[in-house]
Design a protein around this motif. Structure first.
Motif, PDB file in Angstrom:
ATOM      1  N   GLU A  31     -17.001  -9.734   6.876  1.00 45.05           N
ATOM      2  CA  GLU A  31     -15.618  -8.441   7.242  1.00 45.05           C
ATOM      3  C   GLU A  31     -15.978  -7.641   8.452  1.00 45.05           C
ATOM      4  OE1 GLU A  31     -14.509  -5.854   3.759  1.00 45.05           O
ATOM      5  OE2 GLU A  31     -14.685  -7.362   2.817  1.00 45.05           O
ATOM      6  N   TRP A  32     -15.281  -7.753   8.700  1.00 45.21           N
ATOM      7  CA  TRP A  32     -15.365  -7.140  10.690  1.00 45.21           C
ATOM      8  C   TRP A  32     -13.997  -6.060  10.505  1.00 45.21           C
ATOM      9  CZ3 TRP A  32     -18.640  -7.495  13.715  1.00 45.21           C
ATOM     10  CH2 TRP A  32     -19.476  -9.087  13.472  1.00 45.21           C
ATOM     11  N   HIS A  33     -14.106  -4.906  10.479  1.00 42.13           N
ATOM     12  CA  HIS A  33     -13.610  -3.423  10.300  1.00 42.13           C
ATOM     13  C   HIS A  33     -13.064  -3.634  12.119  1.00 42.13           C
ATOM     14  CE1 HIS A  33     -14.351  -2.113   6.045  1.00 42.13           C
ATOM     15  NE2 HIS A  33     -13.840  -3.583   5.674  1.00 42.13           N
ATOM     16  N   PHE A  34     -12.263  -2.835  11.931  1.00 40.48           N
ATOM     17  CA  PHE A  34     -12.098  -2.363  13.342  1.00 40.48           C
ATOM     18  C   PHE A  34     -12.034  -0.972  13.332  1.00 40.48           C
ATOM     19  CE2 PHE A  34     -10.310  -1.150  17.840  1.00 40.48           C
ATOM     20  CZ  PHE A  34     -10.754  -2.299  18.425  1.00 40.48           C
TER      21      PHE A  34
ATOM     22  N   PHE B 189      -9.125 -12.444  12.699  1.00 39.62           N
ATOM     23  CA  PHE B 189     -10.075 -12.116  11.426  1.00 39.62           C
ATOM     24  C   PHE B 189     -10.326 -11.339  11.620  1.00 39.62           C
ATOM     25  CE2 PHE B 189     -11.210 -11.668  15.570  1.00 39.62           C
ATOM     26  CZ  PHE B 189     -12.581 -10.828  15.324  1.00 39.62           C
ATOM     27  N   VAL B 190      -9.535 -10.064  11.696  1.00 37.74           N
ATOM     28  CA  VAL B 190     -10.264  -8.748  10.905  1.00 37.74           C
ATOM     29  C   VAL B 190     -10.033  -8.687   9.606  1.00 37.74           C
ATOM     30  CG1 VAL B 190      -8.132  -7.952  11.917  1.00 37.74           C
ATOM     31  CG2 VAL B 190      -9.913  -6.721  12.347  1.00 37.74           C
ATOM     32  N   THR B 191     -10.402  -7.316   8.973  1.00 36.70           N
ATOM     33  CA  THR B 191     -10.644  -7.524   7.296  1.00 36.70           C
ATOM     34  C   THR B 191      -9.594  -6.236   7.226  1.00 36.70           C
ATOM     35  OG1 THR B 191     -12.203  -8.191   6.977  1.00 36.70           O
ATOM     36  CG2 THR B 191     -11.591  -7.069   5.572  1.00 36.70           C
ATOM     37  N   LEU B 192     -10.113  -5.076   7.990  1.00 37.22           N
ATOM     38  CA  LEU B 192      -9.334  -3.562   8.204  1.00 37.22           C
ATOM     39  C   LEU B 192      -9.557  -2.527   9.591  1.00 37.22           C
ATOM     40  CD1 LEU B 192      -8.056  -1.450   6.717  1.00 37.22           C
ATOM     41  CD2 LEU B 192     -10.437  -0.409   5.807  1.00 37.22           C
ATOM     42  N   ILE B 193      -8.117  -2.718  10.126  1.00 35.89           N
ATOM     43  CA  ILE B 193      -8.118  -2.178  11.212  1.00 35.89           C
ATOM     44  C   ILE B 193      -8.511  -0.659  10.551  1.00 35.89           C
ATOM     45  CG2 ILE B 193      -6.659  -1.292  13.431  1.00 35.89           C
ATOM     46  CD1 ILE B 193      -5.659  -4.541  13.262  1.00 35.89           C
ATOM     47  N   HIS B 194      -8.949   0.564  11.177  1.00 35.24           N
ATOM     48  CA  HIS B 194      -9.685   2.106  10.839  1.00 35.24           C
ATOM     49  C   HIS B 194      -8.245   2.792  11.204  1.00 35.24           C
ATOM     50  CE1 HIS B 194     -12.954   1.993   7.788  1.00 35.24           C
ATOM     51  NE2 HIS B 194     -12.637   0.361   8.673  1.00 35.24           N
ATOM     52  N   ALA B 195      -8.025   2.662  12.309  1.00 33.31           N
ATOM     53  CA  ALA B 195      -7.695   3.922  13.555  1.00 33.31           C
ATOM     54  C   ALA B 195      -6.302   3.265  13.920  1.00 33.31           C
ATOM     55  CB  ALA B 195      -8.910   4.096  14.334  1.00 33.31           C
TER      56      ALA B 195
ATOM     57  N   SER C  70      -2.051 -11.215   6.044  1.00 36.52           N
ATOM     58  CA  SER C  70      -2.033 -10.269   6.188  1.00 36.52           C
ATOM     59  C   SER C  70      -2.836  -9.391   6.303  1.00 36.52           C
ATOM     60  CB  SER C  70      -1.578  -9.906   4.937  1.00 36.52           C
ATOM     61  OG  SER C  70      -1.406  -8.314   4.213  1.00 36.52           O
ATOM     62  N   ILE C  71      -2.595  -8.017   7.227  1.00 35.06           N
ATOM     63  CA  ILE C  71      -3.709  -7.132   8.165  1.00 35.06           C
ATOM     64  C   ILE C  71      -3.655  -6.540   7.450  1.00 35.06           C
ATOM     65  CG2 ILE C  71      -4.484  -5.905   9.860  1.00 35.06           C
ATOM     66  CD1 ILE C  71      -3.923  -8.725  11.375  1.00 35.06           C
ATOM     67  N   ASN C  72      -5.218  -5.859   6.839  1.00 34.74           N
ATOM     68  CA  ASN C  72      -4.681  -4.177   6.019  1.00 34.74           C
ATOM     69  C   ASN C  72      -4.932  -3.352   7.099  1.00 34.74           C
ATOM     70  OD1 ASN C  72      -4.532  -5.704   4.015  1.00 34.74           O
ATOM     71  ND2 ASN C  72      -6.740  -5.352   3.137  1.00 34.74           N
ATOM     72  N   CYS C  73      -4.106  -2.214   7.138  1.00 37.71           N
ATOM     73  CA  CYS C  73      -4.052  -1.252   7.991  1.00 37.71           C
ATOM     74  C   CYS C  73      -4.643   0.276   7.886  1.00 37.71           C
ATOM     75  CB  CYS C  73      -3.402  -0.712   8.993  1.00 37.71           C
ATOM     76  SG  CYS C  73      -2.499  -1.779   9.498  1.00 37.71           S
ATOM     77  N   LEU C  74      -5.176   1.136   8.120  1.00 36.15           N
ATOM     78  CA  LEU C  74      -5.287   2.610   7.669  1.00 36.15           C
ATOM     79  C   LEU C  74      -4.920   3.421   8.932  1.00 36.15           C
ATOM     80  CD1 LEU C  74      -9.572   2.794   6.548  1.00 36.15           C
ATOM     81  CD2 LEU C  74      -7.665   2.797   4.960  1.00 36.15           C
ATOM     82  N   LEU C  75      -3.905   4.588   8.473  1.00 34.33           N
ATOM     83  CA  LEU C  75      -3.885   5.564   9.452  1.00 34.33           C
ATOM     84  C   LEU C  75      -4.554   6.572   9.042  1.00 34.33           C
ATOM     85  CD1 LEU C  75      -0.228   6.333   7.567  1.00 34.33           C
ATOM     86  CD2 LEU C  75      -0.439   4.547   9.765  1.00 34.33           C
ATOM     87  N   GLN C  76      -4.826   7.425  10.638  1.00 31.80           N
ATOM     88  CA  GLN C  76      -5.960   8.106  11.357  1.00 31.80           C
ATOM     89  C   GLN C  76      -4.929   8.658  11.419  1.00 31.80           C
ATOM     90  OE1 GLN C  76      -7.738   6.980  15.529  1.00 31.80           O
ATOM     91  NE2 GLN C  76      -9.499   8.441  15.415  1.00 31.80           N
ATOM     92  N   PHE C  77      -5.918   9.635  11.406  1.00 33.48           N
ATOM     93  CA  PHE C  77      -5.646  11.738  11.260  1.00 33.48           C
ATOM     94  C   PHE C  77      -6.538  12.773  11.619  1.00 33.48           C
ATOM     95  CE2 PHE C  77      -1.992  12.996   8.649  1.00 33.48           C
ATOM     96  CZ  PHE C  77      -1.521  11.599   7.509  1.00 33.48           C
ATOM     97  N   HIS C  78      -5.990  13.365  13.039  1.00 30.36           N
ATOM     98  CA  HIS C  78      -6.617  13.708  13.416  1.00 30.36           C
ATOM     99  C   HIS C  78      -6.906  15.712  12.662  1.00 30.36           C
ATOM    100  CE1 HIS C  78      -6.879  17.201  17.035  1.00 30.36           C
ATOM    101  NE2 HIS C  78      -7.936  16.397  16.310  1.00 30.36           N
ATOM    102  N   ILE C  79      -7.984  15.617  12.212  1.00 32.19           N
ATOM    103  CA  ILE C  79      -8.457  16.931  11.864  1.00 32.19           C
ATOM    104  C   ILE C  79      -9.293  17.831  12.054  1.00 32.19           C
ATOM    105  CG2 ILE C  79      -8.019  15.193   9.155  1.00 32.19           C
ATOM    106  CD1 ILE C  79     -11.429  14.274   9.223  1.00 32.19           C
TER     107      ILE C  79
END
Ligand SMILES: *Cc1c(COP(=O)(O)O)cnc(C)c1O
Length: 221
Positions: free
Chosen positions: A63-66, A81-87, A107-116
């Motif tokens: 699994e390749w995560h960006f 090929f990307v599994t999850l885009i984190h940012a 379909s490509i899975n994504c996470l929303l990046q927060f500035h903490i």
């Protein structure tokens, strides 16, 4: 540097359900293979071209995560090929990811990046910006992306209390957004937080994915 032993030591500390992203950025394929032989299957990279170059040289059950900042003009390199885009931190980027996902019939899975963190950076959303994206009518038309949760980085500091506070804040954002926009979406379940220096704190604050490089592969140049 014993990659196998490093992985074992980290895995021992991870509760059930917390995934380990082995951050292999800047590291050669040979060292990634070593981690693979030790059983590791999820790797994180922060340069699109590097990730695209490593992908065909390694096993296809990885699994390749960006994990880094992704420019819109680079999405095409990893979309096949990307599994999850984190940012992800803009609607513009979500649109481009969707466009490339359509092209690749996936379909490509994504996470929303927060500035903490307290440090100044141009990356990462605050709550108002995230809600602006989530309430934009254009988002609903993006049928080939899935928003699976949030990602954030704490301040680089030895003050454990500050790190606790920042990760707790990210978890609170997650809970609020889950309740308001994703209560019917089972895939919205990830909180990607914690690196080599702060992952034990991140786990205490509810991390579901830790991104660890140095503690596995050693220092980067
Ligand atoms: C490099 C990087 C990591 C891993 O950092 P280490 O301190 O080496 O564990 C985690 N997350 C992101 C976004 C990174 O860029």
């Amino acid at each position: 540097m014993n990659i196998h032993q490093n992985l074992k030591n980290i895995l021992k500390e991870l509760p059930q359900g917390v995934k380990l992203i082995a951050v292999s950025k800047t590291k050669p394929v040979l060292l990634i293979s070593e981690a693979y032989e030790a059983g590791q299957r999820i790797f994180g990279e922060n340069k699109a071209q590097d990730m695209a170059a490593k992908f065909p040289q390694l096993s296809n059950d990885i699994e390749w995560h960006f994990i880094g900042h992704l420019q819109t003009n680079k999405v095409k390199f990893i979309a096949p090929f990307v599994t999850l885009i984190h940012a992800v931190d803009s609607l513009k980027l979500l649109k481009e990811i969707n466009k490339q996902a359509v092209k690749n019939k996936r379909s490509i899975n994504c996470l929303l990046q927060f500035h903490i963190a307290t440090e100044e950076t141009k990356f990462g959303l605050d709550m108002a910006e995230a809600e602006e994206i989530l309430e934009n009518h254009e988002l609903k038309k993006l049928g080939n992306i899935k928003i699976c949760g949030l990602m954030g980085m704490a301040t680089f500091t030895s003050k454990a209390e500050l790190i606790h506070k920042e990760f707790r804040q990210l978890r609170s954002y997650f809970t609020q957004l889950k309740n308001k926009y994703f209560s019917a979406k089972a895939e919205f379940k990830e909180i990607s937080m914690g690196m080599s220096g702060d992952y034990t704190i991140a786990i205490e604050e509810g991390s579901t994915m830790v991104r660890i490089g140095t503690k596995i592969f050693g220092a980067r140049n």
